[in-house]
Design a protein around this motif. Sequence first.
Motif, PDB file in Angstrom:
ATOM      1  N   VAL A 127       0.841  -1.204   0.000  1.00  0.00           N
ATOM      2  CA  VAL A 127       0.000   0.000   0.000  1.00  0.00           C
ATOM      3  C   VAL A 127       0.874   1.251   0.000  1.00  0.00           C
ATOM      4  CG1 VAL A 127      -1.579   1.383   1.414  1.00  0.00           C
ATOM      5  CG2 VAL A 127      -2.048  -1.051   1.044  1.00  0.00           C
ATOM      6  N   ARG A 128       1.859   1.270   0.868  1.00  0.00           N
ATOM      7  CA  ARG A 128       2.744   2.440   0.966  1.00  0.00           C
ATOM      8  C   ARG A 128       3.422   2.712  -0.371  1.00  0.00           C
ATOM      9  NH1 ARG A 128       5.861   0.658   4.667  1.00  0.00           N
ATOM     10  NH2 ARG A 128       4.941   1.497   6.560  1.00  0.00           N
ATOM     11  N   ALA A 129       3.955   1.660  -0.992  1.00  0.00           N
ATOM     12  CA  ALA A 129       4.677   1.819  -2.258  1.00  0.00           C
ATOM     13  C   ALA A 129       3.741   2.309  -3.375  1.00  0.00           C
ATOM     14  CB  ALA A 129       5.329   0.494  -2.658  1.00  0.00           C
ATOM     15  N   LEU A 130       2.537   1.759  -3.406  1.00  0.00           N
ATOM     16  CA  LEU A 130       1.603   2.137  -4.486  1.00  0.00           C
ATOM     17  C   LEU A 130       1.082   3.563  -4.313  1.00  0.00           C
ATOM     18  CD1 LEU A 130      -0.247  -1.266  -4.923  1.00  0.00           C
ATOM     19  CD2 LEU A 130       1.067  -0.069  -6.693  1.00  0.00           C
ATOM     20  N   LEU A 131       0.837   3.972  -3.065  1.00  0.00           N
ATOM     21  CA  LEU A 131       0.386   5.354  -2.845  1.00  0.00           C
ATOM     22  C   LEU A 131       1.435   6.312  -3.378  1.00  0.00           C
ATOM     23  CD1 LEU A 131      -1.102   5.269   0.813  1.00  0.00           C
ATOM     24  CD2 LEU A 131      -2.378   5.335  -1.349  1.00  0.00           C
ATOM     25  N   GLU A 132       2.678   5.960  -3.113  1.00  0.00           N
ATOM     26  CA  GLU A 132       3.763   6.824  -3.563  1.00  0.00           C
ATOM     27  C   GLU A 132       3.875   6.805  -5.083  1.00  0.00           C
ATOM     28  OE1 GLU A 132       7.300   6.565  -1.193  1.00  0.00           O
ATOM     29  OE2 GLU A 132       8.510   7.199  -2.928  1.00  0.00           O
ATOM     30  N   GLU A 133       3.851   5.594  -5.641  1.00  0.00           N
ATOM     31  CA  GLU A 133       3.970   5.463  -7.099  1.00  0.00           C
ATOM     32  C   GLU A 133       2.881   6.254  -7.836  1.00  0.00           C
ATOM     33  OE1 GLU A 133       4.155   1.405  -8.522  1.00  0.00           O
ATOM     34  OE2 GLU A 133       3.483   2.019 -10.536  1.00  0.00           O
ATOM     35  N   PHE A 134       1.658   6.197  -7.315  1.00  0.00           N
ATOM     36  CA  PHE A 134       0.551   6.866  -8.005  1.00  0.00           C
ATOM     37  C   PHE A 134       0.290   8.281  -7.484  1.00  0.00           C
ATOM     38  CE2 PHE A 134      -0.231   2.458  -9.165  1.00  0.00           C
ATOM     39  CZ  PHE A 134      -0.537   2.576 -10.511  1.00  0.00           C
ATOM     40  N   HIS A 151      -2.975  -0.626  12.095  1.00  0.00           N
ATOM     41  CA  HIS A 151      -2.448   0.611  12.677  1.00  0.00           C
ATOM     42  C   HIS A 151      -1.522   1.329  11.696  1.00  0.00           C
ATOM     43  CE1 HIS A 151      -3.430  -0.523  17.135  1.00  0.00           C
ATOM     44  NE2 HIS A 151      -4.474  -0.558  16.336  1.00  0.00           N
ATOM     45  N   THR A 152      -0.712   0.541  10.986  1.00  0.00           N
ATOM     46  CA  THR A 152       0.166   1.148   9.976  1.00  0.00           C
ATOM     47  C   THR A 152      -0.661   1.813   8.871  1.00  0.00           C
ATOM     48  OG1 THR A 152       1.802  -0.557  10.405  1.00  0.00           O
ATOM     49  CG2 THR A 152       2.082   0.708   8.386  1.00  0.00           C
ATOM     50  N   LEU A 153      -1.696   1.103   8.421  1.00  0.00           N
ATOM     51  CA  LEU A 153      -2.557   1.677   7.375  1.00  0.00           C
ATOM     52  C   LEU A 153      -3.189   2.976   7.863  1.00  0.00           C
ATOM     53  CD1 LEU A 153      -4.293  -1.543   5.957  1.00  0.00           C
ATOM     54  CD2 LEU A 153      -2.491  -0.167   4.880  1.00  0.00           C
ATOM     55  N   ARG A 154      -3.647   2.952   9.111  1.00  0.00           N
ATOM     56  CA  ARG A 154      -4.284   4.163   9.647  1.00  0.00           C
ATOM     57  C   ARG A 154      -3.295   5.326   9.661  1.00  0.00           C
ATOM     58  NH1 ARG A 154      -5.719   3.595  15.572  1.00  0.00           N
ATOM     59  NH2 ARG A 154      -3.443   3.772  15.530  1.00  0.00           N
ATOM     60  N   ASP A 155      -2.041   5.034  10.030  1.00  0.00           N
ATOM     61  CA  ASP A 155      -1.023   6.091  10.021  1.00  0.00           C
ATOM     62  C   ASP A 155      -0.796   6.639   8.614  1.00  0.00           C
ATOM     63  OD1 ASP A 155      -0.798   5.723  12.722  1.00  0.00           O
ATOM     64  OD2 ASP A 155       1.048   4.534  12.628  1.00  0.00           O
TER      65      ASP A 155
END
Length: 278
Positions: A130-137, A165-169
């Motif tokens: 999720v973190r990588a894709l948010l950044e990529e897009f 918790h990580t997703l929420r952050d």
Amino acid sequence: LAKERGRGQLATFDRSHGDTSGRRLDLMQALHAALAGDVLELHFQPIVSLRTGEVTGAEALLRWRRDGVLVGPGEFLHVAESMGLTLPIGRWVLRAACAQAARWRRAGATGRVFVNVSPAHLALGLEDDVRALLEEFGLPGSALGVEITETTLMQDPETSISCLHTLRDLGVSAEIDDFGTGYSSLAYLKELEPQSLKIDRTFVAGVHRDERDRRIVQAIISLARSLGVSSTAEGIESPEQLATLRELGCDAAQGYLLRRPAPPEGSWPTVTAGLLDG
Ligand code: C2E
Ligand code: MG
Ligand code: MG
Ligand code: MG
């Protein structure tokens, strides 16, 4: 024949012969090819706020276009799982959902795209993907949400808690899917701190006519409220169900009555006009 079906309508296979090994092998070969090729697609179904009437979310639902016929996840995800394809498919879904979310954002949309997540993905680095894709897009976390069933969350509660918790952050919301049908513990629910409980459609089906369903739905809504979490009802098919859910104070709604899942269009999905008036 497939063309005669409405847009987005799913085919049902004749299951009278069960999952024979021949049919299974066939499915497996085709699934491998599907992942490599361009035949998996996401359809989207809007989620509407019952407070504002606004479409605040769209759930991504996986479809497989096989020889021109649209096949639903109930027909192939179990086979994919037995082949170890759950994770690659889950990653494909997450990426395709982010790509669509980015397109809608560019067109001015502000809602979230919700993705259904498998146990394998939750166990194997969902939050990193999720973190990588948010950044990529170039997406904010508020463009994305995940739906995870109670049963999936309870397979490894500690991992689930840390992932959520990580997703929420990151600003990504987590919704507990099919709530009420699995076995979740209230102790873990408190720790998971999801953003929303999604009331399973088996309870929604009878909510307007069966006192027991009504009471269960009422209890889920009040549990959600006391935890500071919102409630969403899935599978709304009739105006009577919708009216009852509004009366019970449910926060959000989704179902065929409002809109069937459909391929994405240029602009953010809408619901049938007039249903939420008055
Ligand atoms: P779900 O997450 O509970 O999704 C809701 C299902 O109910 C969808 O079925 C949707 O098409 C259907 N639905 C929506 N409104 C109504 C309604 O008013 N009445 C009725 N009878 N059904 C309605 P679908 O698309 O066949 O998906 C079935 C399940 O497959 C989903 O249940 C979800 O658990 C799973 N799934 C779907 N897409 C994915 C995916 O990308 N990844 C994973 N891991 N699972 C997925
Ligand atoms: Mg779901
Ligand atoms: Mg659901
Ligand atoms: Mg469900």
